[in-house]
Motif scaffolding. Sequence first.
Motif, short mmCIF file in Angstrom:
data_model
loop_
_atom_site.label_atom_id
_atom_site.label_comp_id
_atom_site.label_asym_id
_atom_site.label_seq_id
_atom_site.Cartn_x
_atom_site.Cartn_y
_atom_site.Cartn_z
N ASP A 420 19.82 36.60 70.98
CA ASP A 420 21.16 36.24 70.49
C ASP A 420 21.61 37.24 69.43
OD1 ASP A 420 23.51 34.88 70.13
OD2 ASP A 420 22.66 33.32 68.86
N LYS A 422 24.75 36.64 67.77
CA LYS A 422 25.86 36.03 67.03
C LYS A 422 25.55 35.76 65.57
CE LYS A 422 28.01 33.95 71.12
NZ LYS A 422 27.05 34.47 72.11
N ARG A 485 31.60 31.73 66.18
CA ARG A 485 30.22 31.69 66.66
C ARG A 485 29.94 30.35 67.33
NH1 ARG A 485 26.52 34.58 62.05
NH2 ARG A 485 27.75 36.47 61.87
N LYS A 487 26.83 29.59 68.82
CA LYS A 487 25.44 29.16 68.78
C LYS A 487 24.82 29.32 67.39
CE LYS A 487 24.66 30.43 73.62
NZ LYS A 487 23.83 31.23 74.55
#
Length: 548
Positions: A420, A422, A485, A487
């Motif tokens: 990820d 983010k 965002r 997550k």
Amino acid sequence: MSANPFTQLIFDLFILSAIIISAYTVNFYYLAFLSRRRKGVMPTVDLGTPSVTIQLPIYNEKYVAKRLVDAVCNLDYPKDQLNIMILDDSDDDTVELLENVVNDYKKQGFAIEHIRRGTRKGYKAGALKYAMEITTSEYVAIFDADFIPPTSFLKQAIPHFSKPNIGLIQCRWGHVNENYSTITQVQALSLDFHFLIEQKAKSNSHLFMNFNGTAGIWRRDCIEDAGGWHTATLVEDLDLSYRAQMKGWKCVFLPDIVIDAELPAQMNGAKRQQYRWAKGSIQCATKLLFDIVVKRKVAIEAKIQAFIQLTRHIVFPLILIQFLTLPILLAGQVNLYVVSFLPVITLATYLAMGPGAYILIMQSMYGKSWKSKMKIMPALLIYNAGMSVNNTVAVFDAVLGKKNEFLRTPKYGLISKDDDWKDKAYNLPFTQTTLLEIFFGVYGIMGIFIAIFSNNPIFVPIIALQTIGFFFIAYLSISHTRFRRNKSKNAIPLTKKEKTANNIYKLAMLGIVAIIVFGGYMAISGYNTEIYPLDRIRGNLDGIISSS
């Protein structure tokens, strides 16, 4: 067709744009033909293990810098013939990370240097120029921070300097995170077109090809003879490779040596990269084209292909011109069919000149796996259509001479879908260009209404494709911004600038809904009146033009 001045002007712009776009498209098919028909076997010679300097220009790349250095130090090459220069212009904790990595490898006997200029003057080109002043090796390899060279890279590539006039070996980019998302898949496909069609065709046909800024090896004498690295454009790689070829040096592309790299997973990062490439190409056209044209030793075909490559990004403004003019012409009842009584030929021609031809090209590129790649083609068409606004801004910035900082494309060390980005640093916000994309998307919806209610439904798919593209790019630009965002586990306070951007986004969404509702109402109700509202507006404009 009505002969009034306004309609004639719009029609002329539409047709001229179509002709130029078609010319660039046909040239791509010509290169696809060359990539298949002109196959040359690249000879190799045993050069032993000559001295090589590997230069790694880095700026704030804490997520991938160590991975790159580890891969370079793992190359299968004698340590006493290998010099590694980390050209670190960073101003974050990448500096400390690299200091520790360099110290560890120095203890293992590597000739590795952590070079800090103390300035970002000239950006990447400035760092490479600085490094050349202290480079003594015969060959210079360059890797950007997100690349992962295989251990056999140098021993595979060096033997291809089989002739003294070969100044550059460019290898093909691989994609370590190709299947991370739809964005990375379409970028991978687009880059494969560039390398397996354009670079392959030009390398085998004595045409000017470009260095891609990384995953390549230069002969040091070639760099010096061409005048070294210049900092005047955003694409120093294209600039140097063209100047070298004007001096008589040969650039060679090796499609079988693949260097994996990370594709931008964030839309705003991808847009930044596309902007830099588009603007830099036009800057190089302004800087180099005249010299290329008047150079007697450059073949006519090479001059033509150089012109096309350096100016090809003007296609994006032309795409927008067509997009803007088509609804106006449809509202004016201008006949745009290839054959008026058989409109299906129009779509057939479009498919033959566009997606249809790509099927044949992809079969030759990927062999048996072409069907899986073909599934990405619709997404690539939408992506390219939506990216036309971003790239048009870049073209105009270059033409108008607007100065920009060299803005790198941040990378996050992504490999699997579980990785990820983010919650990581370097997250880029959306820019004002996103609002333009929203505008064009709304305009496209109105264009669809016009196509339907002017009895031209055959043009709906063409307008819809671009409209979807604009909204797709705009949506991801906004959703990939920090305040969106999805997550994130830890809430991060918004800055004042981000709060303002959030408010603009909400107002823009309300405006879009209002315009769509109003546009739909006007199109439906206006169609049932004696005078179509857009015809009335066009008539007023014609009157103003005629009276002036």
